[in-house]
Design an enzyme around this catalytic site. Sequence first.
Site: not given
Length: 423
Positions: A136, A208, A233-234
């Site tokens: 990411f 991560d 939040y995922k």
Amino acid sequence: MLTDPADPADLTGLTTRAAALDAADPLAAVRDRFLLPDGVVYLDGNSLGALPAAVPAAVEDAVHRQWGTDLIRSWNANGWWEAPVRTGDAIGRLVGAAPGQTVAGDSTSVQLFNTLLAAARLRPGRRLLLTDPDHFPTDQYIADSVGRLLGLDVRRVPARDAAAALAAEAGNVAVAAYAPVDYRTGELYDMAALTAAAHAAGALMHWDLCHAAGALPVGLDAVQADFAVGCGYKYLSGGPGAPAFAYVAHRHQEGFDHPLTGWHGHAEPFAMAGTYTPAADITRARIGTPALLSLIALEAALTAFDGVEMAAVRTKSLSLTGFFQECADLLLDGLGFTAATARDPERRGSQVALRHPEAYPLVAALTARGVIGDMRAPDLLRFGFNALYVTHADVLRAVAELRDIAASGAHLAPAFQQRPTVT
């Protein structure tokens, strides 16, 4: 290849299979722990999880009673001070970390910077930091920033080649920073093997977990990970902007020399000393005053996992993603789609990605029909499967709608060509 894009026999067979799979689902009742909009198939939980039913009441209580009535007394009376470690331990259970190694708070970017730089400091004299060119973007930006600050050479090596690079550079690599799941394609990498390769080279392993935590068994302690971060939040469904978390293995806590030394990580925070003395345990990884309302929402959201084993989540996740691939093979053939996600279950996270040159308008048209996924430039349609609330019937509806859109050209309408800021 389908000769009739609306062949009822194909849909009938798939509908029967979906119903049977959902009837046998041991996690079916967990769906009721989420507040899902009627008529919506939500396959974007890999970006923002659905709303857990426990969250609204928890936040209302935090606002009206804890803040409104108890005021500052809530730091003691309502456990605000302990919330980062308490919530961290709840996350730790889901990522295979024993208590006292995980803390929640701040953003993923902050936690990533803090832990990655601290990890590099634990390997003085080594000048190489490995990261993934397919990571990411934030992970790559932070790695570059850490490299500049510490004078490290940041080298981008794909995850599939990382073990070989570690062996070739044994003695030079300070930290290898990777993700177990490719955020674009959903490809799953072998955490245990890559961690072992890093340790064999004398390096530390930093993970991560944004696209893994809450989606599949991670086993941080079991694979002997050194550091990890992840968002709330995922798949954890903590809400937009939910606090992130950091994992620091017990063996590294005494030497954890992080750059952001806020007062919450002090050994005696209320002594108000002018110099920093780090706490002796995971609390030294705390930084400043957390966003309590968001932290309370995250803690409440995690109760959706109560009584749920991550092995069961993984079993259902693989069933959902495998069924999606099966539906796509049958219903999307000849419509310009190609698979971007591995067929091998051992190499698949909890999402499936398809490639199509018109990815954005296809996703936009799908969203307009109540099936929500997302896209990543230039040509990926992404579908995330949170096993706590997605059903096999949802999967079939998503693929059937996508077929109808692609076959009819509905996505070519002008309304689906203009891209908003967030895609």
